[in-house]
Design a protein around this motif. Structure first.
Motif, PDB file in Angstrom:
ATOM      1  N   HIS A   1     123.584   4.609  58.455  1.00 57.76           N
ATOM      2  CA  HIS A   1     123.288   4.011  59.758  1.00 57.76           C
ATOM      3  C   HIS A   1     121.925   3.339  59.728  1.00 57.76           C
ATOM      4  N   THR A   2     121.807   2.240  60.467  1.00 58.37           N
ATOM      5  CA  THR A   2     120.530   1.589  60.707  1.00 58.37           C
ATOM      6  C   THR A   2     120.337   1.549  62.215  1.00 58.37           C
ATOM      7  N   GLN A   3     119.183   1.997  62.681  1.00 55.35           N
ATOM      8  CA  GLN A   3     118.926   2.120  64.115  1.00 55.35           C
ATOM      9  C   GLN A   3     117.776   1.223  64.552  1.00 55.35           C
ATOM     10  N   ASP A   4     118.062   0.357  65.503  1.00 56.29           N
ATOM     11  CA  ASP A   4     117.059  -0.461  66.162  1.00 56.29           C
ATOM     12  C   ASP A   4     116.259   0.448  67.089  1.00 56.29           C
ATOM     13  N   SER A   5     114.957   0.437  67.000  1.00 54.41           N
ATOM     14  CA  SER A   5     114.135   1.319  67.836  1.00 54.41           C
ATOM     15  C   SER A   5     114.027   0.847  69.277  1.00 54.41           C
ATOM     16  N   ALA A   6     114.250  -0.435  69.540  1.00 60.33           N
ATOM     17  CA  ALA A   6     114.084  -0.960  70.899  1.00 60.33           C
ATOM     18  C   ALA A   6     114.994  -0.253  71.899  1.00 60.33           C
ATOM     19  N   VAL A   7     116.185   0.149  71.467  1.00 64.45           N
ATOM     20  CA  VAL A   7     117.106   0.818  72.390  1.00 64.45           C
ATOM     21  C   VAL A   7     116.682   2.250  72.689  1.00 64.45           C
ATOM     22  N   LEU A   8     115.690   2.764  71.992  1.00 61.41           N
ATOM     23  CA  LEU A   8     115.196   4.123  72.212  1.00 61.41           C
ATOM     24  C   LEU A   8     113.955   4.135  73.111  1.00 61.41           C
ATOM     25  N   GLU A   9     113.473   2.967  73.477  1.00 61.55           N
ATOM     26  CA  GLU A   9     112.225   2.845  74.228  1.00 61.55           C
ATOM     27  C   GLU A   9     112.397   3.142  75.718  1.00 61.55           C
ATOM     28  N   ASP A  10     111.261   3.516  76.305  1.00 57.71           N
ATOM     29  CA  ASP A  10     111.159   3.700  77.745  1.00 57.71           C
ATOM     30  C   ASP A  10     109.712   3.407  78.116  1.00 57.71           C
ATOM     31  N   GLY A  11     109.472   2.297  78.800  1.00 62.57           N
ATOM     32  CA  GLY A  11     108.101   1.914  79.137  1.00 62.57           C
ATOM     33  C   GLY A  11     107.312   1.645  77.873  1.00 62.57           C
ATOM     34  N   ASN A  12     106.137   2.249  77.773  1.00 62.51           N
ATOM     35  CA  ASN A  12     105.297   2.092  76.583  1.00 62.51           C
ATOM     36  C   ASN A  12     105.513   3.206  75.585  1.00 62.51           C
ATOM     37  N   GLY A  13     106.654   3.869  75.671  1.00 67.41           N
ATOM     38  CA  GLY A  13     106.952   4.963  74.763  1.00 67.41           C
ATOM     39  C   GLY A  13     108.443   5.037  74.503  1.00 67.41           C
ATOM     40  N   TYR A  14     108.918   6.243  74.278  1.00 68.04           N
ATOM     41  CA  TYR A  14     110.317   6.452  73.911  1.00 68.04           C
ATOM     42  C   TYR A  14     110.969   7.440  74.867  1.00 68.04           C
ATOM     43  N   ASP A  15     112.267   7.290  75.045  1.00 68.39           N
ATOM     44  CA  ASP A  15     113.065   8.128  75.933  1.00 68.39           C
ATOM     45  C   ASP A  15     113.559   9.359  75.172  1.00 68.39           C
ATOM     46  N   LEU A  16     113.241  10.542  75.660  1.00 72.03           N
ATOM     47  CA  LEU A  16     113.584  11.790  74.976  1.00 72.03           C
ATOM     48  C   LEU A  16     115.084  11.907  74.742  1.00 72.03           C
ATOM     49  N   GLU A  17     115.892  11.671  75.735  1.00 70.40           N
ATOM     50  CA  GLU A  17     117.340  11.843  75.585  1.00 70.40           C
ATOM     51  C   GLU A  17     117.938  10.841  74.600  1.00 70.40           C
ATOM     52  N   LYS A  18     117.462   9.618  74.628  1.00 73.41           N
ATOM     53  CA  LYS A  18     117.969   8.606  73.686  1.00 73.41           C
ATOM     54  C   LYS A  18     117.593   8.958  72.250  1.00 73.41           C
ATOM     55  N   VAL A  19     116.367   9.403  72.050  1.00 77.31           N
ATOM     56  CA  VAL A  19     115.923   9.762  70.703  1.00 77.31           C
ATOM     57  C   VAL A  19     116.669  11.001  70.224  1.00 77.31           C
TER      58      VAL A  19
END
Length: 192
Positions: free
Chosen positions: A164-182
């Motif tokens: 798998h290759t994962q784009d990080s943009a879909v894991l973002e939330d604001g200026n950080g990352y979304d816990l549930e998505k990650v």
């Protein structure tokens, strides 16, 4: 009227600086995907954004090793993954990349994510920088940074096969990352 125009300009500048979506143009510059910057504002906005990012970067751990031989390191991780029945996550990026450093910080400071990765993966920060682009390694995995920007995640099974290759943009939330998505991303690729 000038006060309103100045207040509006300051508000727009603040929004642009805090914008979460990014596209990597080079190892030194980020441009927002979803912001429209006028020609008269662009230099000041870019300078302020860069200043804020440099201050943030200075405070974050630098997990990427430019001088490390990534090919050898991945080969040793494959042997270890086979022995431990774990998959491998390659977090591709560099110490120049604020989003790469933010992701590392997020995982390290979120006990649930830190445990999840430690229990099921061998985790490696695959360097991409002007000094060491690790071209041979990136070619092997289809150069995902060219498509998605950085960080980008390359998930390998215990035998080193790309799964798998994962784009990080879909894991973002604001200026950080979304816990549930990650957490969903990490959980999805746990070895059987």
């Amino acid at each position: 009227m000038k006060k309103i125009h100045l207040a509006f300009s300051l508000m727009i500048s603040s929004l642009l600086i805090s914008c979460s979506q990014k596209t990597e143009n080079s190892a030194d510059q980020y441009v927002s995907k979803d912001s429209v910057i006028s020609e008269s504002d662009s230099a000041a906005v870019k300078a302020e954004r860069k200043k804020v990012q440099e201050q943030e970067k200075a405070k974050l751990d630098k997990p990427y090793r430019e001088d490390e031989n990534a090919e050898e390191k991945i080969e040793s991780l494959i042997k270890q993954a086979q022995a431990e029945n774990k998959n491998i996550i390659l977090q591709a990026g560099g110490n120049w990349c604020i989003w790469c450093l933010r992701f590392n910080d997020f995982v390290q400071k979120t006990p649930e994510l830190k445990k999840l990765t430690a229990d099921h993966y061998l985790y490696y920060h695959l360097n991409y920088s002007p000094k060491n682009k690790n071209e041979k390694v990136f070619n092997r995995y289809g150069n995902p940074g060219e498509k998605y920007g950085y960080p980008v995640f390359i998930v390998l099974d215990k035998n080193g096969k790309l799964i798998h290759t994962q784009d990080s943009a879909v894991l973002e939330d604001g200026n950080g990352y979304d816990l549930e998505k990650v957490k969903t991303f990490f959980t999805q690729w746990i070895p059987n």
